[in-house]
Design an enzyme around this catalytic site. Structure first.
Site, PDB file in Angstrom:
ATOM      1  NE  ARG A  44      -2.325  -0.959   3.303  1.00 19.50           N
ATOM      2  CZ  ARG A  44      -2.704  -1.145   4.558  1.00 19.50           C
ATOM      3  NH1 ARG A  44      -3.771  -0.542   5.001  1.00 19.50           N
ATOM      4  NH2 ARG A  44      -2.036  -1.929   5.383  1.00 19.50           N
ATOM      5  CG  HIS A 172      -0.374 -24.815   5.220  1.00 17.58           C
ATOM      6  ND1 HIS A 172      -1.352 -24.202   5.958  1.00 17.58           N
ATOM      7  CD2 HIS A 172       0.453 -25.409   6.118  1.00 17.58           C
ATOM      8  CE1 HIS A 172      -1.118 -24.415   7.238  1.00 17.58           C
ATOM      9  NE2 HIS A 172      -0.034 -25.146   7.369  1.00 17.58           N
ATOM     10  CG  ASP A 229      -7.167 -21.202  12.610  1.00 17.39           C
ATOM     11  OD1 ASP A 229      -6.989 -20.682  11.502  1.00 17.39           O
ATOM     12  OD2 ASP A 229      -6.238 -21.403  13.424  1.00 17.39           O
ATOM     13  CG  HIS A 234      -5.417 -27.132   8.102  1.00 16.31           C
ATOM     14  ND1 HIS A 234      -5.257 -26.615   6.838  1.00 16.31           N
ATOM     15  CD2 HIS A 234      -5.034 -26.131   8.939  1.00 16.31           C
ATOM     16  CE1 HIS A 234      -4.783 -25.375   6.921  1.00 16.31           C
ATOM     17  NE2 HIS A 234      -4.653 -25.062   8.178  1.00 16.31           N
ATOM     18  CE  LYS A 333      -3.867 -21.351  17.236  1.00 20.36           C
ATOM     19  NZ  LYS A 333      -2.865 -21.750  16.243  1.00 20.36           N
TER      20      LYS A 333
HETATM   21  C1  BG6 Z   1      -3.058 -22.312   9.977  1.00 19.97           C
HETATM   22  C2  BG6 Z   1      -3.835 -21.809  11.164  1.00 19.97           C
HETATM   23  O1  BG6 Z   1      -3.912 -22.590   8.900  1.00 19.97           O
HETATM   24  O2  BG6 Z   1      -2.357 -23.496  10.326  1.00 19.97           O
HETATM   25  C3  BG6 Z   1      -2.915 -21.568  12.353  1.00 19.97           C
HETATM   26  O3  BG6 Z   1      -4.491 -20.598  10.821  1.00 19.97           O
HETATM   27  C4  BG6 Z   1      -2.101 -22.794  12.639  1.00 19.97           C
HETATM   28  O4  BG6 Z   1      -3.665 -21.191  13.499  1.00 19.97           O
HETATM   29  C5  BG6 Z   1      -1.421 -23.313  11.366  1.00 19.97           C
HETATM   30  O5  BG6 Z   1      -1.125 -22.448  13.597  1.00 19.97           O
HETATM   31  C6  BG6 Z   1      -0.750 -24.652  11.615  1.00 19.97           C
HETATM   32  O6  BG6 Z   1      -0.002 -25.012  10.475  1.00 19.97           O
HETATM   33  P1  BG6 Z   1       1.301 -25.940  10.604  1.00 19.97           P
HETATM   34  O7  BG6 Z   1       1.676 -26.251   9.213  1.00 19.97           O
HETATM   35  O8  BG6 Z   1       2.302 -25.130  11.360  1.00 19.97           O
HETATM   36  O9  BG6 Z   1       0.847 -27.129  11.403  1.00 19.97           O
END
Ligand code: BG6
Length: 486
Positions: A44, A172, A229, A234, A333
């Protein structure tokens, strides 16, 4: 991989600095990213620092896995340009960007590492500037909405400018090596696939545990929680990879069709069933690695919150293969350690041929470790060679899949960015999957909203609320990892 143009919207932001740029640098060093490629980082505000200097500072905080070589870093910095643009208005920056992106023979990847509130305006501007042609695709980083409706709005908005084939919704976890391996393992070994059903499998556990708290992301997290989240994306994606039928072809269409069938077969949880099968928790103060840590509320400076930093769920897939096999999912967490693991627990043998075997007979377990290391293990019973012939011993058949990472391994973000550049959607999520996953999750969040007070607390550095253990115990089962540690 041939050269490409990559624009990272939010290029100076957290995701870009922590994950994308270190991954791209590793890709450059390992020659997976061609030096003719170009990376544009949008910002920005004006940046008056040379790219190399800025990048050096970034990598001091989050160094690439392969380490840093000064000459390589300088060459990599030469591929990067910071462009000043607004995500809501046309302007000079956009004009300048368009002028540089005239080679339509090269893949053009737009990575939206920005809040979803800007997805629509950014895609509209890309459309206005003609940067959504056949060579272009858009990569959407989560969160994709916060419920079914908002996710549909985002998907509809993006669809005005990019077709579904051009839209890459990133998760991811799907880029992790072990998840890739899961497909290879399941569909290239007769051994596993023959046993992969309710005739032989007792139950499945999927855990993603994190030792960190919400850290600097409290603002985002307070409106989100672990269910949205982590589970919506995931964990449900991992569940799909475990549970799906063998696709006729392991391509994007084949994989996505089978994942959709799994999501459609997930038994919806309603009302009381949610209280019985879903545990939500929030961390209290405690100790991690010998140091005192604050509670979730204190981390965020709040008096009250019902945001879940932990969730455990017992789910069922209603189809022929999985009827009667519970899938226990959990994530949280401030748990004692960081790991992600899938445990496939087989049924007990139907008959102990020697009655004395009963004393220490354990069911077979196949353990797929996704992180911190990629590891496969089969827990089996053999005769204990140190004891008499009636004694059994449990042993582990270990498969160290990739060995230690010397920094040259293809990490999840690099793999996914390269896949996007070559137009391979196999590891990306179709909008229908997002829709079905939210539909399943929304029932739970609506129930929680209508029935406040059901959140449990757990001490930081422990394995979540007692009720999460009870979820297993009442089925005469245990969370494998925790029981093993005892
Ligand atoms: C993310 C979440 O998608 O994945 C985070 O938003 C989380 O809260 C993270 O910490 C965990 O990813 P990884 O690859 O570190 O297990």
């Amino acid at each position: 991989m041939s050269s490409f143009d990559l624009i990272i919207f939010g290029g100076l932001g957290d995701l870009s600095r922590r994950k994308l740029l270190p991954a791209l640098y590793s890709g450059f060093v390992t020659k997976r990213v061609n030096s003719d490629s170009k990376i544009y980082l949008t910002s920005r505000s004006e940046v008056d620092q040379p790219v190399l200097e800025w990048l050096t500072g970034v990598f001091e905080v989050t160094p690439p896995a392969c380490g840093i070589d000064t000459d390589m870093l300088a060459a990599f910095a030469d591929m990067i340009e910071v462009v000043q643009i607004s995500l809501s208005d046309e302007g000079e920056g956009w004009e300048a960007l368009k002028e540089q992106l005239t080679d339509t023979a090269r893949p053009l990847v737009h990575f939206l590492a920005i809040p979803p509130a800007f997805f629509t305006s950014t895609c509209a501007l890309l459309g206005n500037y003609g940067l959504n042609g056949d060579n272009a695709c858009v990569v959407l980083e989560k969160p994709l909405g916060h419920n079914r409706e908002t996710a549909a709005e985002i998907n509809n908005d993006v669809a005005q400018y990019f077709s579904e084939e051009q839209t890459f919704r990133i998760d991811h976890y799907l880029g992790k090596e072990a998840v890739q391996n899961l497909l290879a393992l399941r569909f290239s070994n007769l051994l596993f696939e023959q046993l992969w059903n309710n005739q032989t499998i007792d139950h499945i556990q999927i855990t993603i545990a994190e030792d960190l708290g919400v850290e600097g992301r409290g603002g985002f997290y307070e409106g989100t929680g672990a269910l949205k989240d982590m589970v919506q994306n995931h964990l449900l994606q991992l569940l799909c990879f475990i549970a799906m039928e063998p696709p006729a072809r392991l391509d994007a269409q084949g994989i996505r069709e089978e994942k959709l069938k799994v999501l459609k077969s997930l038994r919806p949880l309603e009302g009381m069933e949610i209280d019985q099968n879903v545990v939500r928790g929030q961390y209290k103060a405690g100790a991690m690695a010998g140091s005192a840590v604050k509670s979730y509320l204190d981390d965020l400076g709040l008096d009250k919150s019902e945001t879940d930093s932990f969730v455990a769920i017992k789910a069922h897939i209603e189809n022929w293969r999985w009827a009667g096999v519970p899938f226990y999912l959990r994530t949280g967490k401030r748990l004692p350690e960081r790991f992600a693991e899938i445990v496939i627990q087989f049924k007990d043998v139907p008959h102990a041929s020697d009655p004395r075997w009963h004393t220490n007979m354990q069911p077979n377990r196949f353990i797929i470790r996704l992180q911190p290391e990629d590891h496969l293990a089969m827990r089996m019973m053999i005769k204990d060679d140190k004891e008499d012939r009636a004694a059994l011993r449990e042993v582990e058949l270990n498969l160290d899949v990739t060995g230690a990472d010397d920094g040259t391994r293809l990490g999840p973000y690099l793999r996914l960015m390269l896949d996007a550049a070559r137009g391979d959607q196999s590891l990306f999520v179709h909008r229908d999957e997002v829709d079905l996953a939210w539909q399943w999750i929304d029932r739970i969040t609506k129930h929680w909203k209508a029935n406040p007070g059901s959140i449990k607390t757990y001490q930081s550095g422990t394995w979540g609320p007692y009720e999460a253990h009870d979820l297993m115990k009442r089925d005469q089962r245990d969370w494998y990892h925790d029981a093993k540690d005892v």
